[in-house]
Design an enzyme around this catalytic site. Structure first.
Site, PDB file in Angstrom:
ATOM      1  N   GLU A 229       0.892  -1.176   0.000  1.00 53.74           N
ATOM      2  CA  GLU A 229       0.000   0.000   0.000  1.00 53.74           C
ATOM      3  C   GLU A 229       0.916   1.207   0.000  1.00 53.74           C
ATOM      4  OE1 GLU A 229      -3.019  -1.007  -0.108  1.00 53.74           O
ATOM      5  OE2 GLU A 229      -2.876  -2.992   0.813  1.00 53.74           O
ATOM      6  N   CYS A 263      -1.884   9.470   2.383  1.00 53.66           N
ATOM      7  CA  CYS A 263      -1.573   8.868   1.080  1.00 53.66           C
ATOM      8  C   CYS A 263      -2.554   9.325   0.022  1.00 53.66           C
ATOM      9  CB  CYS A 263      -1.580   7.350   1.196  1.00 53.66           C
ATOM     10  SG  CYS A 263      -3.081   6.696   1.931  1.00 53.66           S
TER      11      CYS A 263
HETATM   12  P1  NAD Z   1       8.535   4.891   4.335  1.00 52.13           P
HETATM   13  O1  NAD Z   1       8.447   4.154   3.069  1.00 52.13           O
HETATM   14  O2  NAD Z   1       9.662   5.830   4.518  1.00 52.13           O
HETATM   15  O3  NAD Z   1       8.588   3.889   5.569  1.00 52.13           O
HETATM   16  C1  NAD Z   1       7.571   2.957   5.809  1.00 52.13           C
HETATM   17  C2  NAD Z   1       8.112   1.808   6.639  1.00 52.13           C
HETATM   18  O4  NAD Z   1       9.046   1.060   5.857  1.00 52.13           O
HETATM   19  C3  NAD Z   1       8.855   2.239   7.890  1.00 52.13           C
HETATM   20  O5  NAD Z   1       8.494   1.373   8.936  1.00 52.13           O
HETATM   21  C4  NAD Z   1      10.318   2.052   7.501  1.00 52.13           C
HETATM   22  O6  NAD Z   1      11.176   1.819   8.581  1.00 52.13           O
HETATM   23  C5  NAD Z   1      10.240   0.829   6.609  1.00 52.13           C
HETATM   24  N1  NAD Z   1      11.325   0.686   5.640  1.00 52.13           N
HETATM   25  C6  NAD Z   1      12.105   1.638   5.092  1.00 52.13           C
HETATM   26  N2  NAD Z   1      12.941   1.103   4.178  1.00 52.13           N
HETATM   27  C7  NAD Z   1      12.692  -0.233   4.156  1.00 52.13           C
HETATM   28  C8  NAD Z   1      13.196  -1.320   3.385  1.00 52.13           C
HETATM   29  N3  NAD Z   1      14.138  -1.150   2.452  1.00 52.13           N
HETATM   30  N4  NAD Z   1      12.675  -2.548   3.589  1.00 52.13           N
HETATM   31  C9  NAD Z   1      11.692  -2.741   4.494  1.00 52.13           C
HETATM   32  N5  NAD Z   1      11.170  -1.744   5.253  1.00 52.13           N
HETATM   33  C10 NAD Z   1      11.655  -0.496   5.082  1.00 52.13           C
HETATM   34  O7  NAD Z   1       7.132   5.649   4.498  1.00 52.13           O
HETATM   35  P2  NAD Z   1       6.742   6.728   5.596  1.00 52.13           P
HETATM   36  O8  NAD Z   1       7.461   7.975   5.259  1.00 52.13           O
HETATM   37  O9  NAD Z   1       6.857   6.156   6.961  1.00 52.13           O
HETATM   38  O10 NAD Z   1       5.181   6.896   5.334  1.00 52.13           O
HETATM   39  C11 NAD Z   1       4.646   7.789   4.416  1.00 52.13           C
HETATM   40  C12 NAD Z   1       4.323   7.077   3.121  1.00 52.13           C
HETATM   41  O11 NAD Z   1       3.351   6.068   3.346  1.00 52.13           O
HETATM   42  C13 NAD Z   1       3.721   7.993   2.075  1.00 52.13           C
HETATM   43  O12 NAD Z   1       4.269   7.691   0.825  1.00 52.13           O
HETATM   44  C14 NAD Z   1       2.251   7.637   2.112  1.00 52.13           C
HETATM   45  O13 NAD Z   1       1.574   7.936   0.917  1.00 52.13           O
HETATM   46  C15 NAD Z   1       2.305   6.176   2.392  1.00 52.13           C
HETATM   47  N6  NAD Z   1       1.056   5.658   2.961  1.00 52.13           N
HETATM   48  C16 NAD Z   1       0.277   4.847   2.192  1.00 52.13           C
HETATM   49  C17 NAD Z   1      -0.937   4.387   2.685  1.00 52.13           C
HETATM   50  C18 NAD Z   1      -1.836   3.489   1.858  1.00 52.13           C
HETATM   51  O14 NAD Z   1      -2.713   2.853   2.421  1.00 52.13           O
HETATM   52  N7  NAD Z   1      -1.664   3.396   0.553  1.00 52.13           N
HETATM   53  C19 NAD Z   1      -1.347   4.734   3.974  1.00 52.13           C
HETATM   54  C20 NAD Z   1      -0.516   5.544   4.737  1.00 52.13           C
HETATM   55  C21 NAD Z   1       0.689   5.998   4.219  1.00 52.13           C
END
Ligand code: NAD
Length: 472
Positions: A229, A263
């Site tokens: 997501e 998002c």
């Molecule tokens: P992010 O991608 O920076 O981090 C998300 C999670 O992934 C964190 O827990 C992080 O530690 C982990 N992570 C980072 N690199 C990784 C890797 N290589 N492998 C595995 N895990 C890893 O996102 P964020 O900044 O925390 O959140 C904001 C983003 O989330 C925005 O892009 C937003 O649009 C999206 N979002 C999407 C939804 C949806 O339902 N589509 C809902 C909420 C937020």
């Protein structure tokens, strides 16, 4: 070396929480040891545990709301909406499990019966973002547990306190401690978790960049279920409407609610040229009245800070970059206190920017694009690799019909914000917004896999063709 992770309140910079980074092997092993017994329970037992979880959340609602507001910076009223949604999810996921993955029995050949039942995957990793630190992971942990999986949950390194409290509430509800595990850590722990051989599935919510990295890393593990997501570069089209004040309210909610850290937030406002001056005037009036402030302030703020100073700096740079490419600021991105990440909502006309960057600016920046006709509006809306949400304000039913048919997105709204989808409806996007595994009620689909069986009380098969005659 295991280090401490710290979480700070964006609004004040105060240290909120500190804890040891987790150990991936330990957490996965503990979950792996627990899931067979959990999966062997009747599903009604697991559902009952989830109902107790909802009660545990109700019992500590004020504390959880306060914690989420402090840790994310979002207004307290909004944290309350988030926690209400966590509670509501329980009944929704219980119904969704029965509706989407329930049992089916049919008559088969030769007096046999055919059945379709579902099995859990085993240990699933839930990896969460910071913007909805309780509701988004709850939307994956609850259906995963109902289906009989054990869960290792890694919250965002920016919101570990909210993640830790969420897991404590499962324990308070009597979910065995090894069935749901908290893994405190950042990207390194996330990377190790998804690749771990004891992890059978990865339920990820976060940025497209991270989701794509996970997808790539898991290319060598086709046996793992992966639900991604991700973000959006979501379009909002404004077409003929007699009420520009109402349109401005929808636009402001869509673009600046949660400080633009949703998002589904609107990132691009595509406007019929003749409406431009009118809508800019309405938006300026409304933006000037929006209260930006700390989560517990009175009167309540419309929006809080973004998550941290680094993010605020990055958004400031992105705004400057759009200006340097030819963008015309209509409302500047303000930073009233250079030491804290409060940003005031910004609006920039990027019609003249030739190569607009197709990136998700995850904050209160809305880009305005003027167009002459509806076909061009749709072309602009689709000028993105993302495809999470899209909305049309105004226009005729025929316009909406064309918009719905031609726009590529998983959530398409008319005369409402780009978000606002709730309940059991599927929630997800196409393009680089998701991998066709929408959450919401449809999360049940990726938390269990179907098993088809042909069953009879006695062995009945006989071979009628292709045998030599029996010697008599
Ligand atoms: P992010 O991608 O920076 O981090 C998300 C999670 O992934 C964190 O827990 C992080 O530690 C982990 N992570 C980072 N690199 C990784 C890797 N290589 N492998 C595995 N895990 C890893 O996102 P964020 O900044 O925390 O959140 C904001 C983003 O989330 C925005 O892009 C937003 O649009 C999206 N979002 C999407 C939804 C949806 O339902 N589509 C809902 C909420 C937020």
């Amino acid at each position: 070396m295991i280090e401490n992770l710290q979480s700070f309140e964006p609004a004040t910079g105060a240290l909120l929480w500190e804890g040891l980074q987790g150990d991936v092997d330990t957490e996965v092993e503990r979950a792996a040891s627990a899931w067979p017994l959990w999966a062997a329970q009747p599903v009604t037992t697991r559902m009952e545990a989830m109902r107790r979880f909802a009660n545990a959340v109700r019992g500590r609602e004020d504390t959880l709301c306060d914690l989420i507001a402090r840790e994310t910076g979002k207004p307290l009223w909004e944290a309350r909406m988030e926690v209400s949604s966590v509670i509501a999810r329980v009944d929704m996921h219980i119904s969704a499990y029965s509706e989407r993955t329930g049992q089916k029995r049919m008559d088969g050949a030769m007096n046999s019966r055919q059945s379709v039942r579902h099995k859990p995957h085993g240990v699933v990793a839930v990896i969460g973002p910071y913007n909805f630190p309780a509701d988004v992971p709850a939307g994956q942990i609850i259906p995963a547990l109902i289906a009989g999986n054990a869960v290792v949950f890694k919250p965002s390194e920016k919101t570990p306190a909210s993640g830790a409290m969420l897991i404590e509430l499962f324990y308070e509800a009597g979910v065995p401690r090894d069935v749901v595990r908290l893994l405190v850590g950042g990207p390194d722990e996330g990377k190790a978790l998804v690749r771990h051989e004891g992890v059978n599935g990865v339920l990820f919510t976060g940025s497209a960049r991270t989701g794509i990295a996970i997808n790539r890393a898991l290319g060598a593990y086709p046996e793992k279920i992966v639900a991604l997501e991700m973000g959006g570069n979501n379009p909002l089209i404004l077409w003929d409407t007699p009420d520009l004040a109402a349109a401005a309210a929808i636009i402001v909610q869509s673009a600046y609610g949660t400080s633009g850290q949703r998002c589904t937030a609107a990132r691009r406002l595509i406007v019929k040229d003749s409406l431009t001056s009118g809508i800019i005037a309405e938006l300026r009036k409304l933006i000037a009245r929006l209260i930006v402030g700390p989560p517990h302030a009175s009167p309540a703020p419309f929006m809080g800070p973004v998550i941290d100073n680094e993010t605020a700096d990055g958004l400031g740079e992105s705004f400057m970059a759009l200006m340097s490419m030819g963008g015309r600021p209509l409302v500047h991105l303000g930073r009233p206190d250079a030491t804290r990440p409060f940003l005031t909502p910004a609006l920039i006309d990027v019609t003249q920017v030739v190569e607009r960057p197709d990136i998700e600016l995850f904050g209160p920046i809305l880009q305005l694009i003027r167009v002459e006709n509806f076909d061009d509006a749709i072309k602009e809306a689709n000028a993105t690799r993302y495809g999470l949400s899209a909305a049309l304000i105004g226009g005729s039913p025929q316009h909406y019909e064309q918009f719905w048919r031609q726009v590529r997105a998983g959530i398409i709204n008319w005369n409402g914000p780009t978000f606002g989808i709730g309940g059991s409806a599927p929630f997800g996007g196409v393009g680089v917004s998701g991998n066709h595994r929408p959450a919401g009620g449809h999360a049940a689909d990726f938390c269990a896999y179907p098993v088809t069986s042909s069953e009879a009380d006695q062995p009945r098969a006989s071979i009628g063709i292709g045998l030599t005659p029996i010697d008599t």
